[in-house]
Write an enzyme that holds these catalytic residues in place. Structure first.
Site, PDB file in Angstrom:
ATOM      1  N   ASN A 159      13.125  45.500   9.522  1.00  0.00           N
ATOM      2  CA  ASN A 159      14.244  44.553   9.558  1.00  0.00           C
ATOM      3  C   ASN A 159      15.406  45.192  10.313  1.00  0.00           C
ATOM      4  O   ASN A 159      15.943  46.216   9.884  1.00  0.00           O
ATOM      5  CB  ASN A 159      14.644  44.218   8.114  1.00  0.00           C
ATOM      6  CG  ASN A 159      15.745  43.172   8.026  1.00  0.00           C
ATOM      7  OD1 ASN A 159      16.328  42.787   9.034  1.00  0.00           O
ATOM      8  ND2 ASN A 159      16.027  42.725   6.809  1.00  0.00           N
ATOM      9  N   HIS A 184      13.793  35.202  11.099  1.00  0.00           N
ATOM     10  CA  HIS A 184      14.304  36.545  10.821  1.00  0.00           C
ATOM     11  C   HIS A 184      13.165  37.395  10.258  1.00  0.00           C
ATOM     12  O   HIS A 184      12.256  36.882   9.615  1.00  0.00           O
ATOM     13  CB  HIS A 184      15.462  36.454   9.814  1.00  0.00           C
ATOM     14  CG  HIS A 184      15.988  37.790   9.429  1.00  0.00           C
ATOM     15  ND1 HIS A 184      16.464  38.679  10.363  1.00  0.00           N
ATOM     16  CD2 HIS A 184      16.076  38.410   8.229  1.00  0.00           C
ATOM     17  CE1 HIS A 184      16.838  39.779   9.740  1.00  0.00           C
ATOM     18  NE2 HIS A 184      16.612  39.651   8.452  1.00  0.00           N
ATOM     19  N   CYS A 214      22.204  39.286   8.227  1.00  0.00           N
ATOM     20  CA  CYS A 214      20.962  38.857   8.897  1.00  0.00           C
ATOM     21  C   CYS A 214      21.092  37.500   9.585  1.00  0.00           C
ATOM     22  O   CYS A 214      20.293  37.171  10.458  1.00  0.00           O
ATOM     23  CB  CYS A 214      19.806  38.821   7.900  1.00  0.00           C
ATOM     24  SG  CYS A 214      19.442  40.446   7.233  1.00  0.00           S
TER      25      CYS A 214
HETATM   26  O1  UT7 Z   1      17.257  40.992   5.324  1.00  0.00           O
HETATM   27  C1  UT7 Z   1      17.821  40.565   4.134  1.00  0.00           C
HETATM   28  C2  UT7 Z   1      16.887  39.869   3.316  1.00  0.00           C
HETATM   29  N1  UT7 Z   1      16.037  40.803   2.602  1.00  0.00           N
HETATM   30  C3  UT7 Z   1      14.905  40.350   2.112  1.00  0.00           C
HETATM   31  O2  UT7 Z   1      14.580  39.217   2.337  1.00  0.00           O
HETATM   32  C4  UT7 Z   1      14.062  41.235   1.217  1.00  0.00           C
HETATM   33  C5  UT7 Z   1      13.443  40.384   0.131  1.00  0.00           C
HETATM   34  N2  UT7 Z   1      12.671  41.119  -0.838  1.00  0.00           N
HETATM   35  C6  UT7 Z   1      11.498  41.725  -0.530  1.00  0.00           C
HETATM   36  O3  UT7 Z   1      11.114  41.766   0.624  1.00  0.00           O
HETATM   37  C7  UT7 Z   1      10.676  42.315  -1.637  1.00  0.00           C
HETATM   38  O4  UT7 Z   1      11.239  41.974  -2.880  1.00  0.00           O
HETATM   39  C8  UT7 Z   1      10.498  43.869  -1.553  1.00  0.00           C
HETATM   40  C9  UT7 Z   1       9.589  44.225  -0.394  1.00  0.00           C
HETATM   41  C10 UT7 Z   1      11.845  44.527  -1.377  1.00  0.00           C
HETATM   42  C11 UT7 Z   1       9.869  44.397  -2.836  1.00  0.00           C
HETATM   43  O5  UT7 Z   1       8.630  43.775  -3.069  1.00  0.00           O
HETATM   44  P1  UT7 Z   1       8.304  43.163  -4.504  1.00  0.00           P
HETATM   45  O6  UT7 Z   1       6.915  42.696  -4.444  1.00  0.00           O
HETATM   46  O7  UT7 Z   1       9.365  42.160  -4.831  1.00  0.00           O
HETATM   47  O8  UT7 Z   1       8.384  44.433  -5.457  1.00  0.00           O
HETATM   48  P2  UT7 Z   1       9.325  44.706  -6.706  1.00  0.00           P
HETATM   49  O9  UT7 Z   1      10.721  44.994  -6.290  1.00  0.00           O
HETATM   50  O10 UT7 Z   1       9.132  43.646  -7.741  1.00  0.00           O
HETATM   51  O11 UT7 Z   1       8.681  46.042  -7.253  1.00  0.00           O
HETATM   52  C12 UT7 Z   1       7.308  46.097  -7.689  1.00  0.00           C
HETATM   53  C13 UT7 Z   1       6.980  47.528  -7.996  1.00  0.00           C
HETATM   54  C14 UT7 Z   1       7.996  48.192  -8.932  1.00  0.00           C
HETATM   55  O12 UT7 Z   1       7.290  49.085  -9.763  1.00  0.00           O
HETATM   56  P3  UT7 Z   1       6.892  48.665 -11.277  1.00  0.00           P
HETATM   57  O13 UT7 Z   1       8.184  48.323 -11.950  1.00  0.00           O
HETATM   58  O14 UT7 Z   1       5.987  47.487 -11.135  1.00  0.00           O
HETATM   59  O15 UT7 Z   1       6.217  49.881 -11.792  1.00  0.00           O
HETATM   60  C15 UT7 Z   1       8.850  48.976  -7.980  1.00  0.00           C
HETATM   61  O16 UT7 Z   1       9.474  50.092  -8.594  1.00  0.00           O
HETATM   62  O17 UT7 Z   1       6.973  48.301  -6.792  1.00  0.00           O
HETATM   63  C16 UT7 Z   1       7.839  49.436  -6.968  1.00  0.00           C
HETATM   64  N3  UT7 Z   1       8.413  49.742  -5.667  1.00  0.00           N
HETATM   65  C17 UT7 Z   1       7.817  50.550  -4.777  1.00  0.00           C
HETATM   66  N4  UT7 Z   1       6.665  51.229  -4.830  1.00  0.00           N
HETATM   67  C18 UT7 Z   1       6.330  51.953  -3.752  1.00  0.00           C
HETATM   68  C19 UT7 Z   1       9.577  49.278  -5.121  1.00  0.00           C
HETATM   69  N5  UT7 Z   1       9.724  49.782  -3.898  1.00  0.00           N
HETATM   70  C20 UT7 Z   1       8.650  50.563  -3.653  1.00  0.00           C
HETATM   71  C21 UT7 Z   1       8.257  51.332  -2.556  1.00  0.00           C
HETATM   72  N6  UT7 Z   1       7.076  52.005  -2.642  1.00  0.00           N
HETATM   73  N7  UT7 Z   1       8.965  51.404  -1.406  1.00  0.00           N
END
Ligand code: UT7
Length: 335
Positions: free
Chosen positions: A292, A262, A116
């Site tokens: 992204n 980004h 990125c």
């Molecule tokens: O370009 C390179 C750089 N990349 C980034 O900067 C990405 C950085 N990270 C993020 O943008 C975020 O961490 C995400 C968007 C990927 C995830 O958001 P989050 O608020 O950190 O969610 P999480 O991973 O902590 O997951 C929360 C919940 C989990 O369920 P439980 O354990 O609370 O029941 C996940 O399993 O959301 C669930 N989950 C989803 N639910 C529906 C994870 N992905 C999804 C999904 N749809 N696509």
């Protein structure tokens, strides 16, 4: 020959596939929802190429537009630098294919691999070539076809929903007046966290000795990410890096007229902007429409923001990125 004091971006262009894939469409194949994706990332839709189209094809079209925007012909380019984490083939790099597509046989062409942050790494290399007289017009391209490299399975849903396809390009040359252009660029890498966002195969450690050893079910064939960890570091590092760049040129946060960050997550960018006291008027985002697009993100956003007339002469423009590696970077340009 007098060497240019400063380099500048002389023109920018971008190319996006026509096919729009909405969050609802992804929800039909993954256990996810428009509400979750939009609330957590700001994304509503992304673009996917048609089957059989690779990242060098998108790159060519973006490059031709950037060259035209700079008022040049392909033959005026004497160095091509490109970046992608989704090359047409494992090797050689996309630079060979793009050079061929543009009919630029014989010019120097190479790939940069910084995910990125690639665009800013490439900009720094282009700047060095221009200021040392090694090249007059450097074509810098980021292009990605993520749609064929992400896993459409629930275990990867936190990755898959974020990414889209696209390409962006700029031409870098001598600043027309020696004053405007790239003022500073700060690049960073912290390898300790390489495993927080990565794709393990097909690398030399993981490459199956026989193609039959490797099935699509193997997780190392798909990108992996510790989303929360990456998120926290992205907010911290981008903010720090922008402040560092401002200090180099003796400017303040209030001097930034346009922040082009980004596009990994709208929430990341809102937190970075909040730390810098930058309001929506002074920031551009397009993640809602494209997701992204990794190496392509910043040049796409820059070209769109220029087309929209949101960047004016003498504006201080800040470009900032964070991604896998970890790598991160910030650049300040006087437009
Ligand atoms: O370009 C390179 C750089 N990349 C980034 O900067 C990405 C950085 N990270 C993020 O943008 C975020 O961490 C995400 C968007 C990927 C995830 O958001 P989050 O608020 O950190 O969610 P999480 O991973 O902590 O997951 C929360 C919940 C989990 O369920 P439980 O354990 O609370 O029941 C996940 O399993 O959301 C669930 N989950 C989803 N639910 C529906 C994870 N992905 C999804 C999904 N749809 N696509």
């Amino acid at each position: 020959m007098e060497l240019p004091k400063r380099s500048h971006i002389l023109g920018a262009g971008f190319e996006l596939p026509r096919t729009v894939v909405t969050n609802d469409e992804l929800s039909a194949v993954l256990d996810t929802s428009d509400e979750w994706i939009h609330q957590r990332s700001g994304i509503r839709e992304r673009r996917y190429v048609d089957d059989g189209e690779g990242s060098s094809a998108l790159a060519e079209r973006a490059a031709r537009k950037a060259i035209a925007a700079a008022g040049l012909e392909p033959g005026d380019i004497d160095l091509l630098i490109c970046a992608t984490l989704s090359p047409d083939v494992d090797f050689p790099g996309n630079s060979s294919f793009i050079q061929q597509r543009l009919g630029l046989a014989g010019i120097l062409a190479f790939d940069v691999r910084n995910q990125c942050s690639s665009f800013l790494y490439m900009l720094s290399v282009a700047d060095q070539y221009v200021r040392t007289g090694g090249a007059r017009h450097v074509l810098v391209i980021g292009s990605e076809v993520h749609s064929s490299g992400i896993e459409y399975a629930d275990r990867s849903r936190h990755v898959t929903v974020l990414f889209g396809d696209g390409a962006g390009a700029v031409v870098v040359g001598a600043s027309p007046d020696g004053e405007r252009g790239l003022l500073t660029i700060n690049l960073h890498c912290e390898g300790a966290y390489a495993d927080k966002l990565c794709l393990l195969g097909p690398g030399s450690l993981r490459k199956p000795r026989l193609a039959l050893d490797w099935t699509p079910a193997d997780i190392y064939g798909w990108p992996q990410m510790d989303g929360r960890f990456v998120f926290r570091h992205a907010v911290k590092r981008m903010g720090e890096c922008i402040e560092e760049a401002l200090a180099v040129i003796g400017a303040s946060k209030d001097d930034i007229r346009m922040l082009l960050p980004h596009q990994a997550n709208l929430r990341i960018n809102q937190l970075v902007a909040m730390g810098l006291r930058i309001d929506d008027e002074r920031m551009a985002n397009n993640i809602e429409r494209y997701g992204n697009t990794t190496a392509a993100t910043i040049p796409i956003l820059l070209a769109e923001t220029l087309d929209a007339g949101r960047i004016h002469d003498n504006d201080l423009v800040c470009l900032a990125a964070f991604g896998s590696g970890f790598t991160w970077a910030a650049a300040l340009l006087r437009w």
